[in-house]
Motif scaffolding. Structure first.
Motif, PDB file in Angstrom:
ATOM      1  N   UNK A   1       0.825  -1.195   0.048  1.00 33.01           N
ATOM      2  CA  UNK A   1      -0.009  -0.012   0.053  1.00 33.01           C
ATOM      3  C   UNK A   1       0.988   1.240   0.209  1.00 33.01           C
ATOM      4  N   UNK A   2       1.785   1.165   0.736  1.00 32.87           N
ATOM      5  CA  UNK A   2       2.857   2.288   0.812  1.00 32.87           C
ATOM      6  C   UNK A   2       3.448   2.790  -0.334  1.00 32.87           C
ATOM      7  N   UNK A   3       3.716   1.864  -1.382  1.00 38.55           N
ATOM      8  CA  UNK A   3       4.301   1.803  -2.600  1.00 38.55           C
ATOM      9  C   UNK A   3       3.351   2.411  -3.586  1.00 38.55           C
ATOM     10  N   UNK A   4       1.868   2.547  -3.424  1.00 35.63           N
ATOM     11  CA  UNK A   4       1.062   2.819  -4.233  1.00 35.63           C
ATOM     12  C   UNK A   4       0.178   4.166  -3.733  1.00 35.63           C
ATOM     13  N   UNK A   5       0.619   4.716  -2.565  1.00 34.48           N
ATOM     14  CA  UNK A   5      -0.363   5.597  -2.231  1.00 34.48           C
ATOM     15  C   UNK A   5       0.514   6.927  -2.245  1.00 34.48           C
ATOM     16  N   UNK A   6      -0.186   7.937  -2.112  1.00 36.78           N
ATOM     17  CA  UNK A   6       0.285   9.291  -1.972  1.00 36.78           C
ATOM     18  C   UNK A   6       0.895   9.675  -0.691  1.00 36.78           C
ATOM     19  N   UNK A   7       0.244   9.045   0.472  1.00 41.19           N
ATOM     20  CA  UNK A   7       0.957   9.331   1.696  1.00 41.19           C
ATOM     21  C   UNK A   7       0.570   8.396   2.530  1.00 41.19           C
ATOM     22  N   UNK A   8       1.441   8.257   3.635  1.00 41.53           N
ATOM     23  CA  UNK A   8       1.109   7.090   4.707  1.00 41.53           C
ATOM     24  C   UNK A   8      -0.217   6.970   5.207  1.00 41.53           C
ATOM     25  N   UNK A   9      -0.857   8.040   5.336  1.00 37.78           N
ATOM     26  CA  UNK A   9      -2.081   7.999   5.865  1.00 37.78           C
ATOM     27  C   UNK A   9      -3.134   7.337   4.821  1.00 37.78           C
ATOM     28  N   UNK A  10      -2.960   7.536   3.582  1.00 38.07           N
ATOM     29  CA  UNK A  10      -3.661   6.759   2.598  1.00 38.07           C
ATOM     30  C   UNK A  10      -3.438   5.313   2.529  1.00 38.07           C
ATOM     31  N   UNK A  11      -1.908   4.914   2.757  1.00 40.41           N
ATOM     32  CA  UNK A  11      -1.779   3.588   2.927  1.00 40.41           C
ATOM     33  C   UNK A  11      -2.356   2.979   4.158  1.00 40.41           C
ATOM     34  N   UNK A  12      -2.310   3.667   5.371  1.00 39.53           N
ATOM     35  CA  UNK A  12      -2.878   3.217   6.491  1.00 39.53           C
ATOM     36  C   UNK A  12      -4.340   2.931   6.498  1.00 39.53           C
ATOM     37  N   UNK A  13      -5.199   3.600   5.660  1.00 41.86           N
ATOM     38  CA  UNK A  13      -6.391   3.665   5.349  1.00 41.86           C
ATOM     39  C   UNK A  13      -6.670   2.162   4.780  1.00 41.86           C
ATOM     40  N   UNK A  14      -6.049   2.305   3.614  1.00 41.51           N
ATOM     41  CA  UNK A  14      -6.102   1.015   2.491  1.00 41.51           C
ATOM     42  C   UNK A  14      -5.705  -0.249   3.485  1.00 41.51           C
ATOM     43  N   UNK A  15      -4.813  -0.355   4.179  1.00 41.30           N
ATOM     44  CA  UNK A  15      -4.449  -1.468   4.806  1.00 41.30           C
ATOM     45  C   UNK A  15      -5.689  -1.891   5.956  1.00 41.30           C
ATOM     46  N   UNK A  16      -6.132  -0.862   6.630  1.00 38.51           N
ATOM     47  CA  UNK A  16      -7.188  -1.032   7.727  1.00 38.51           C
ATOM     48  C   UNK A  16      -8.562  -1.588   6.758  1.00 38.51           C
ATOM     49  N   UNK A  17      -8.759  -1.021   5.692  1.00 40.28           N
ATOM     50  CA  UNK A  17      -9.932  -1.618   4.959  1.00 40.28           C
ATOM     51  C   UNK A  17      -9.593  -2.888   4.353  1.00 40.28           C
ATOM     52  N   UNK A  18      -8.467  -3.227   3.921  1.00 40.85           N
ATOM     53  CA  UNK A  18      -8.053  -4.495   3.572  1.00 40.85           C
ATOM     54  C   UNK A  18      -8.338  -5.734   4.772  1.00 40.85           C
ATOM     55  N   UNK A  19      -7.883  -5.299   5.824  1.00 44.59           N
ATOM     56  CA  UNK A  19      -8.110  -6.262   6.887  1.00 44.59           C
ATOM     57  C   UNK A  19      -9.465  -6.471   7.502  1.00 44.59           C
ATOM     58  N   UNK A  20     -10.208  -5.305   7.236  1.00 41.96           N
ATOM     59  CA  UNK A  20     -11.526  -5.270   7.603  1.00 41.96           C
ATOM     60  C   UNK A  20     -12.326  -6.069   6.602  1.00 41.96           C
ATOM     61  N   UNK A  21     -12.015  -6.256   5.320  1.00 34.81           N
ATOM     62  CA  UNK A  21     -12.863  -7.076   4.503  1.00 34.81           C
ATOM     63  C   UNK A  21     -12.440  -8.361   4.888  1.00 34.81           C
ATOM     64  N   UNK A  22     -11.269  -8.545   5.112  1.00 33.63           N
ATOM     65  CA  UNK A  22     -10.684 -10.076   5.359  1.00 33.63           C
ATOM     66  C   UNK A  22     -11.238 -10.584   6.622  1.00 33.63           C
ATOM     67  N   UNK A  23     -11.483  -9.798   7.483  1.00 36.45           N
ATOM     68  CA  UNK A  23     -12.108  -9.958   8.957  1.00 36.45           C
ATOM     69  C   UNK A  23     -13.807 -10.475   8.395  1.00 36.45           C
ATOM     70  N   UNK A  24     -14.370  -9.684   7.618  1.00 34.06           N
ATOM     71  CA  UNK A  24     -15.702  -9.916   7.355  1.00 34.06           C
ATOM     72  C   UNK A  24     -15.810 -11.190   6.588  1.00 34.06           C
ATOM     73  N   UNK A  25     -14.711 -11.662   5.667  1.00 32.93           N
ATOM     74  CA  UNK A  25     -14.846 -12.666   4.968  1.00 32.93           C
ATOM     75  C   UNK A  25     -13.733 -14.025   5.616  1.00 32.93           C
ATOM     76  N   UNK A  26     -13.389 -13.982   6.904  1.00 38.92           N
ATOM     77  CA  UNK A  26     -12.619 -14.934   7.448  1.00 38.92           C
ATOM     78  C   UNK A  26     -12.766 -16.298   6.961  1.00 38.92           C
ATOM     79  N   UNK A  27     -13.761 -16.536   6.572  1.00 32.99           N
ATOM     80  CA  UNK A  27     -14.041 -18.053   6.375  1.00 32.99           C
ATOM     81  C   UNK A  27     -13.851 -18.533   5.073  1.00 32.99           C
ATOM     82  N   UNK A  28     -13.342 -17.314   3.983  1.00 33.32           N
ATOM     83  CA  UNK A  28     -12.903 -17.567   2.866  1.00 33.32           C
ATOM     84  C   UNK A  28     -11.430 -17.458   2.888  1.00 33.32           C
ATOM     85  N   UNK A  29     -10.898 -17.123   3.956  1.00 30.25           N
ATOM     86  CA  UNK A  29      -9.214 -17.010   4.048  1.00 30.25           C
ATOM     87  C   UNK A  29      -8.536 -18.199   3.644  1.00 30.25           C
TER      88      UNK A  29
END
Length: 182
Positions: A24-52
């Protein structure tokens, strides 16, 4: 959620957080944007943990989720980002008094920025994330053959853009010209 699924998610999170953050850091304009993307990624993974998926495939699955999250994030920022890139390029042109090597690196960066977003993403997954064809196929949800073709075409377009910018591809490090068959 039962303890087994929670522990499995926590283990995958601990093993994959840094690679996903780097992605995410290599693809975002700021560390904050990367942190948001990572948080959203893991939130989605959490919601779909059975598909992990099991083991190492979980990282590739998360790259796919992160890729989609970042694409959604990008769609909301395209106009601002393109203006920022143009401004940064103009400022760099105005104030750069660098030796030939730095000028060539600037030309390479500009040629890369001018590639289609799909080509940039594919080449970045190879160069920055170190993914092979099989791993790329999982992240991009396509066949290995499709990856091989897309990668070949993306590399050709990059070579053409570099030639157009006056950068000799033969002077680039061998790793950047190799054709991974993975």
């Amino acid at each position: 959620m039962d303890d087994d699924r929670r522990h499995r998610f926590e283990a995958v999170y601990a093993q994959t957080y840094e690679p996903i953050l780097g992605y995410a850091l290599r693809r975002c304009d700021s560390p904050e944007d990367a942190a948001d993307a990572v948080a959203e990624t893991f939130a989605i993974a959490w919601r779909h943990v059975d598909a992990l998926p099991p083991h190492a495939e979980a990282r590739l699955w998360l790259y796919g989720i992160a890729r989609n999250v970042l694409a959604n994030q990008r769609r909301g920022q395209v106009r601002r980002w393109s203006r920022s890139v143009e401004l940064n390029t103009d400022i760099a042109d105005l104030y750069s008094h660098s030796p030939e090597g730095s000028v060539e690196l600037g030309a390479i960066a500009q040629a890369f920025k001018e590639l289609h977003e799909d080509d940039r993403e594919l080449l970045s997954l190879v160069a920055w994330e170190g993914l092979d064809h099989a791993q790329l196929a999982k992240v991009l949800d396509c066949s290995r053959n499709a990856v091989r073709i897309r990668l070949h075409r993306a590399r050709k377009r990059l070579s053409k853009a570099l030639a157009g910018a006056g950068v000799s591809v033969n002077r680039l490090p061998v790793e950047s010209r190799s054709t991974t068959t993975g």
